[in-house]
Design a protein around this motif. Structure first.
Motif, PDB file in Angstrom:
ATOM      1  N   GLN A  29       0.838  -1.181   0.000  1.00  0.00           N
ATOM      2  CA  GLN A  29       0.000   0.000   0.000  1.00  0.00           C
ATOM      3  C   GLN A  29       0.884   1.246   0.000  1.00  0.00           C
ATOM      4  O   GLN A  29       1.662   1.457   0.916  1.00  0.00           O
ATOM      5  N   VAL A  30       0.741   2.050  -1.050  1.00  0.00           N
ATOM      6  CA  VAL A  30       1.544   3.261  -1.154  1.00  0.00           C
ATOM      7  C   VAL A  30       0.988   4.335  -0.224  1.00  0.00           C
ATOM      8  O   VAL A  30      -0.223   4.526  -0.123  1.00  0.00           O
ATOM      9  N   GLN A  31       1.885   5.013   0.441  1.00  0.00           N
ATOM     10  CA  GLN A  31       1.500   6.150   1.271  1.00  0.00           C
ATOM     11  C   GLN A  31       2.186   7.408   0.739  1.00  0.00           C
ATOM     12  O   GLN A  31       3.381   7.390   0.453  1.00  0.00           O
ATOM     13  N   LEU A  32       1.414   8.473   0.624  1.00  0.00           N
ATOM     14  CA  LEU A  32       1.908   9.756   0.156  1.00  0.00           C
ATOM     15  C   LEU A  32       1.730  10.783   1.265  1.00  0.00           C
ATOM     16  O   LEU A  32       0.641  10.909   1.826  1.00  0.00           O
ATOM     17  N   VAL A  33       2.805  11.508   1.571  1.00  0.00           N
ATOM     18  CA  VAL A  33       2.748  12.526   2.616  1.00  0.00           C
ATOM     19  C   VAL A  33       3.229  13.845   2.022  1.00  0.00           C
ATOM     20  O   VAL A  33       4.424  13.998   1.722  1.00  0.00           O
ATOM     21  N   GLU A  34       2.288  14.772   1.877  1.00  0.00           N
ATOM     22  CA  GLU A  34       2.604  16.090   1.345  1.00  0.00           C
ATOM     23  C   GLU A  34       2.909  17.059   2.482  1.00  0.00           C
ATOM     24  O   GLU A  34       2.310  16.955   3.568  1.00  0.00           O
ATOM     25  N   SER A  35       3.810  17.990   2.238  1.00  0.00           N
ATOM     26  CA  SER A  35       4.158  18.985   3.248  1.00  0.00           C
ATOM     27  C   SER A  35       4.672  20.249   2.565  1.00  0.00           C
ATOM     28  O   SER A  35       4.923  20.246   1.351  1.00  0.00           O
ATOM     29  N   GLY A  36       4.824  21.304   3.350  1.00  0.00           N
ATOM     30  CA  GLY A  36       5.409  22.537   2.835  1.00  0.00           C
ATOM     31  C   GLY A  36       4.424  23.656   2.558  1.00  0.00           C
ATOM     32  O   GLY A  36       4.825  24.760   2.200  1.00  0.00           O
ATOM     33  N   GLY A  37       3.150  23.370   2.712  1.00  0.00           N
ATOM     34  CA  GLY A  37       2.155  24.403   2.487  1.00  0.00           C
ATOM     35  C   GLY A  37       2.173  25.446   3.593  1.00  0.00           C
ATOM     36  O   GLY A  37       2.895  25.325   4.581  1.00  0.00           O
ATOM     37  N   GLY A  38       1.378  26.488   3.407  1.00  0.00           N
ATOM     38  CA  GLY A  38       1.301  27.534   4.411  1.00  0.00           C
ATOM     39  C   GLY A  38       0.606  28.756   3.882  1.00  0.00           C
ATOM     40  O   GLY A  38      -0.007  28.722   2.809  1.00  0.00           O
ATOM     41  N   LEU A  39       0.699  29.824   4.649  1.00  0.00           N
ATOM     42  CA  LEU A  39       0.105  31.106   4.277  1.00  0.00           C
ATOM     43  C   LEU A  39       1.206  32.017   3.754  1.00  0.00           C
ATOM     44  O   LEU A  39       2.237  32.189   4.416  1.00  0.00           O
ATOM     45  N   VAL A  40       0.988  32.578   2.588  1.00  0.00           N
ATOM     46  CA  VAL A  40       1.991  33.435   1.965  1.00  0.00           C
ATOM     47  C   VAL A  40       1.288  34.587   1.275  1.00  0.00           C
ATOM     48  O   VAL A  40       0.140  34.448   0.828  1.00  0.00           O
ATOM     49  N   GLN A  41       1.968  35.707   1.171  1.00  0.00           N
ATOM     50  CA  GLN A  41       1.401  36.849   0.461  1.00  0.00           C
ATOM     51  C   GLN A  41       1.554  36.664  -1.046  1.00  0.00           C
ATOM     52  O   GLN A  41       2.468  35.959  -1.510  1.00  0.00           O
ATOM     53  N   ALA A  42       0.702  37.309  -1.783  1.00  0.00           N
ATOM     54  CA  ALA A  42       0.790  37.275  -3.242  1.00  0.00           C
ATOM     55  C   ALA A  42       2.189  37.724  -3.682  1.00  0.00           C
ATOM     56  O   ALA A  42       2.743  38.678  -3.128  1.00  0.00           O
ATOM     57  N   GLY A  43       2.744  36.998  -4.643  1.00  0.00           N
ATOM     58  CA  GLY A  43       4.091  37.268  -5.099  1.00  0.00           C
ATOM     59  C   GLY A  43       5.153  36.453  -4.396  1.00  0.00           C
ATOM     60  O   GLY A  43       6.309  36.433  -4.823  1.00  0.00           O
ATOM     61  N   GLY A  44       4.754  35.789  -3.339  1.00  0.00           N
ATOM     62  CA  GLY A  44       5.691  34.999  -2.566  1.00  0.00           C
ATOM     63  C   GLY A  44       5.928  33.618  -3.146  1.00  0.00           C
ATOM     64  O   GLY A  44       5.419  33.278  -4.230  1.00  0.00           O
ATOM     65  N   SER A  45       6.695  32.809  -2.410  1.00  0.00           N
ATOM     66  CA  SER A  45       7.076  31.479  -2.878  1.00  0.00           C
ATOM     67  C   SER A  45       6.876  30.437  -1.787  1.00  0.00           C
ATOM     68  O   SER A  45       6.937  30.747  -0.592  1.00  0.00           O
ATOM     69  N   LEU A  46       6.648  29.215  -2.221  1.00  0.00           N
ATOM     70  CA  LEU A  46       6.596  28.057  -1.342  1.00  0.00           C
ATOM     71  C   LEU A  46       7.205  26.876  -2.081  1.00  0.00           C
ATOM     72  O   LEU A  46       7.154  26.816  -3.318  1.00  0.00           O
ATOM     73  N   ARG A  47       7.741  25.927  -1.316  1.00  0.00           N
ATOM     74  CA  ARG A  47       8.228  24.686  -1.907  1.00  0.00           C
ATOM     75  C   ARG A  47       7.517  23.532  -1.239  1.00  0.00           C
ATOM     76  O   ARG A  47       7.667  23.320  -0.026  1.00  0.00           O
ATOM     77  N   LEU A  48       6.745  22.816  -2.020  1.00  0.00           N
ATOM     78  CA  LEU A  48       6.021  21.654  -1.512  1.00  0.00           C
ATOM     79  C   LEU A  48       6.856  20.402  -1.710  1.00  0.00           C
ATOM     80  O   LEU A  48       7.600  20.284  -2.685  1.00  0.00           O
ATOM     81  N   SER A  49       6.688  19.469  -0.791  1.00  0.00           N
ATOM     82  CA  SER A  49       7.349  18.170  -0.887  1.00  0.00           C
ATOM     83  C   SER A  49       6.317  17.073  -0.759  1.00  0.00           C
ATOM     84  O   SER A  49       5.308  17.234  -0.076  1.00  0.00           O
ATOM     85  N   CYS A  50       6.590  15.957  -1.398  1.00  0.00           N
ATOM     86  CA  CYS A  50       5.720  14.780  -1.287  1.00  0.00           C
ATOM     87  C   CYS A  50       6.613  13.553  -1.180  1.00  0.00           C
ATOM     88  O   CYS A  50       7.345  13.232  -2.114  1.00  0.00           O
ATOM     89  N   ALA A  51       6.534  12.889  -0.039  1.00  0.00           N
ATOM     90  CA  ALA A  51       7.314  11.688   0.193  1.00  0.00           C
ATOM     91  C   ALA A  51       6.429  10.467  -0.010  1.00  0.00           C
ATOM     92  O   ALA A  51       5.323  10.394   0.538  1.00  0.00           O
ATOM     93  N   ALA A  52       6.918   9.518  -0.783  1.00  0.00           N
ATOM     94  CA  ALA A  52       6.167   8.303  -1.077  1.00  0.00           C
ATOM     95  C   ALA A  52       6.835   7.110  -0.418  1.00  0.00           C
ATOM     96  O   ALA A  52       8.072   7.021  -0.387  1.00  0.00           O
ATOM     97  N   SER A  53       6.039   6.201   0.089  1.00  0.00           N
ATOM     98  CA  SER A  53       6.576   4.968   0.674  1.00  0.00           C
ATOM     99  C   SER A  53       5.681   3.811   0.290  1.00  0.00           C
ATOM    100  O   SER A  53       4.478   3.988   0.069  1.00  0.00           O
TER     101      SER A  53
END
Length: 121
Positions: free
Chosen positions: A1-25
């Motif tokens: 059974q594959v498990q996916l865990v996403e992270s890195g989200g949040g609150l940011v102002q317009a024009g800003g940046s975020l980096r999301l990650s997804c770890a699979a097992s």
């Protein structure tokens, strides 16, 4: 059974940046085309970006071209989404999943919990 865990989200102002990650097992991550999807409130989940198992081919939704970059690290079973120049309309829960391929962007595995991205104006 594959498990996916996403992270890195949040609150940011317009024009800003975020980096999301997804770890699979629990699955053959390194042989699979992977992708990111988003689901805005009250709307269907839609494709955002995809990457081949080698990382040599990528595909993006028109709405994010030039702003988002997908990448992967097969040694870490992880796929990333670098999000720059964020807009309020990017606000959504973001999910990753394996894809059939970059043409038929249909998700193959069960969904993870996603990560919330909120962009304020």
């Amino acid at each position: 059974q594959v498990q996916l865990v996403e992270s890195g989200g949040g609150l940011v102002q317009a024009g800003g940046s975020l980096r999301l990650s997804c770890a699979a097992s629990g699955g053959t991550f390194y042989t699979r085309t992977m992708g990111w999807f988003l689901q805005a409130p009250g709307k269907e989940r839609v494709f955002v970006a995809g990457i081949s198992w080698t990382g040599s081919s990528k595909r993006y939704a028109e709405s994010v071209k030039g702003r988002f970059t997908i990448s992967r690290d097969n040694a870490k079973n992880t796929v990333y989404l670098q999000m720059n120049s964020l807009k309020p309309e990017d606000t959504a829960v973001y999910y990753c999943n394996a894809l059939d391929n970059l043409i038929v962007t249909r998700a193959s595995w069960s969904w993870g919990q996603g990560t919330q991205v909120t962009v304020s104006s």
